[in-house]
Design a protein around this motif. Structure first.
Motif, PDB file in Angstrom:
ATOM      1  N   GLN A  19      -9.034   0.674   1.501  1.00 30.55           N
ATOM      2  CA  GLN A  19      -9.187   1.128   0.117  1.00 30.55           C
ATOM      3  C   GLN A  19     -10.619   0.958  -0.377  1.00 30.55           C
ATOM      4  OE1 GLN A  19      -7.041   2.739  -1.815  1.00 30.55           O
ATOM      5  NE2 GLN A  19      -5.516   2.729  -0.182  1.00 30.55           N
TER       6      GLN A  19
ATOM      7  N   SER B 186      -8.442   6.639  -1.007  1.00 29.43           N
ATOM      8  CA  SER B 186      -7.721   7.897  -1.183  1.00 29.43           C
ATOM      9  C   SER B 186      -7.660   8.751   0.080  1.00 29.43           C
ATOM     10  CB  SER B 186      -8.330   8.719  -2.338  1.00 29.43           C
ATOM     11  OG  SER B 186      -8.306   7.972  -3.542  1.00 29.43           O
ATOM     12  N   THR B 187      -7.960   8.173   1.235  1.00 32.84           N
ATOM     13  CA  THR B 187      -7.849   8.919   2.490  1.00 32.84           C
ATOM     14  C   THR B 187      -6.478   8.671   3.120  1.00 32.84           C
ATOM     15  OG1 THR B 187      -8.747   7.098   3.791  1.00 32.84           O
ATOM     16  CG2 THR B 187     -10.314   8.702   2.890  1.00 32.84           C
TER      17      THR B 187
ATOM     18  N   GLY C   5      -4.130   5.392   2.831  1.00 30.26           N
ATOM     19  CA  GLY C   5      -2.751   5.525   2.386  1.00 30.26           C
ATOM     20  C   GLY C   5      -1.766   5.009   3.419  1.00 30.26           C
TER      21      GLY C   5
ATOM     22  N   ALA D 264      -2.334   8.474  -1.930  1.00 24.71           N
ATOM     23  CA  ALA D 264      -3.290   9.149  -1.046  1.00 24.71           C
ATOM     24  C   ALA D 264      -2.767  10.508  -0.591  1.00 24.71           C
ATOM     25  CB  ALA D 264      -3.586   8.271   0.168  1.00 24.71           C
TER      26      ALA D 264
ATOM     27  N   ALA E  93      -3.758   6.634  -8.343  1.00 14.90           N
ATOM     28  CA  ALA E  93      -3.996   5.292  -7.807  1.00 14.90           C
ATOM     29  C   ALA E  93      -3.953   4.232  -8.894  1.00 14.90           C
ATOM     30  CB  ALA E  93      -5.345   5.250  -7.083  1.00 14.90           C
TER      31      ALA E  93
END
Length: 403
Positions: A239, A244-245, A249, A298, A305
């Protein structure tokens, strides 16, 4: 399962005002005061009623006050109270404790005046608390040879580095503040994983045995021997480095699965009749939910988030903190582990506030009222704690013993 071995703590006798007789007294009470004061100030800023200093991002300022102010005080109170029990050493009390508390309080005032005071002054004052806390804890841990619990010292060091990252943004303008906040959140969660993994199953098993309902808790070896902590660390690193990839995730979902499996083996449903114990299961459950939401965020825009972050903070950290503080304050003040109805209400308000705050970014058309309602509920829960536990933290032990 791993447990924390406790011995009767040692007190040095008369060390001045009872408020500074043991670490839980000033730090547990003022962790709650911090929540009661700072969250309404943030809500006023959120609503545009209160300006924020130019050197601080308002979101970073709010998160910093909760992670390094609120949680920082709770961690200090817990470790100052637990370490003497682990090592059979003297409590930090009297003048050293008063100095440490004054440093924490000065940091809260300084960061509260961020934008008015020079950033270097704010940083210097705020960053002084954790190193002194570590120094005060190191001596009894090292002398007792408690190497297993010395792990808390480098953890405090990483928490200090996270705090430094926040101040570097105000000092240099580089966007390190949110990274520092997120690192701080994950460090606090790591402490919950370590301490919660020791006390929650132990307390649960002991209580059920006393109720004539003994249970066997067979831990999964690789989870208890590092898997739980490693899963959190990997999810945290992803993170921080690749937010957010899909990788971030996926690792968050793995962490949720591992901690959910761990929690499921602790027989939490059997504790529902005992709120002072059930609240610890709820707090750990909030962490499982938070990592699940973080992982899903993600892969879909439906779950921002920020919803996951508030499940991990307002939900897990808030609930675990009030659960541990309410239990430890009663036990270490010589009182029976019996909650007042008001404290049970406070538990409910903390989770209600977290639920509303998690829902707010998911329902953008209702974000402002949900944020406001969640903040009011969460703050009210802590206000109840302050009222109920003020005499517990400020009056002599009920059993007449020192401390």
């Amino acid at each position: 399962m791993a447990t924390i071995q406790l011995q009767d703590p040692v007190y040095k006798g008369d060390q001045g005002p009872v408020f500074f007789a043991a670490g839980f007294r000033p730090f547990f009470l003022f962790a709650a005061v911090q929540a009661v004061v700072m969250l309404p100030l943030w809500l006023a800023t959120f609503l545009g009623l209160l300006p924020m200093g130019a050197n601080w991002n308002p979101v970073v300022w709010h998160a910093h006050s909760m992670v390094f102010g609120f949680a920082g005080a709770a961690i200090g109170g817990f470790l100052l109270t637990a370490v003497p029990s682990w090592t059979n050493s003297h409590h930090v009390s009297g003048r050293p404790l008063a100095v440490l508390f004054a440093l924490w309080l000065a940091g809260r005032v300084a960061t509260g005046l961020a934008g008015t005071l020079p950033p270097m002054v704010v940083a210097a004052v705020d960053l002084a608390y954790l190193p002194l806390l570590a120094v005060l804890l190191a001596k009894p841990l090292v002398e007792a040879g408690k190497w297993r619990n010395i792990a808390f010292l480098p953890i405090l060091g990483v928490l200090w580095l996270a705090d430094l990252c926040v101040h570097l943004e105000a000092l240099t303008g580089h966007p390190t503040g949110l990274k520092g906040v997120y690192l701080g959140i994950f460090v606090v969660l790591l402490m919950i994983v370590i301490v919660g993994g020791r006390i929650v199953p132990s307390f649960t098993q002991n209580w059920l045995r006393m109720q004539g309902r003994p249970v066997e808790m067979t831990p999964i070896g690789w989870i208890e021997k590092g898997g739980a902590a490693v899963s959190l660390v990997l999810a945290a690193l992803a993170q921080l480095v690749l937010p957010s990839t899909a990788m971030a995730g996926g690792l968050a979902l793995v962490a949720a699965a591992i901690h959910g499996t761990r929690l499921s083996r602790w027989h939490g449903l059997k504790t529902l009749g005992n709120p002072i114990l059930a609240v610890l299961h709820v707090g750990y459950g909030w962490m499982v939910l938070g990592f699940a939401l973080l992982g899903l965020s993600a892969f879909t825009d439906v779950l921002p988030a920020s919803a996951a972050v508030h499940a991990l903070t307002a939900g897990s950290i808030g609930t675990m903190v009030i659960g541990v503080m309410s239990r430890a304050a009663l036990g270490h003040s010589g009182r029976p582990l019996e909650l007042s109805p008001a404290t049970v209400v406070a538990y409910g308000l903390i989770s209600l506030g977290a639920i509303l705050r998690v829902a707010a970014p998911v329902l953008p058309e209702a974000m402002v009222p949900l944020t406001l309602a969640g903040g009011i509920a969460w703050t009210t829960g802590w206000l109840v704690y302050v009222v109920v536990y003020f005499p517990v933290c400020t009056q002599p032990r009920a059993d007449g013993r020192p401390g």
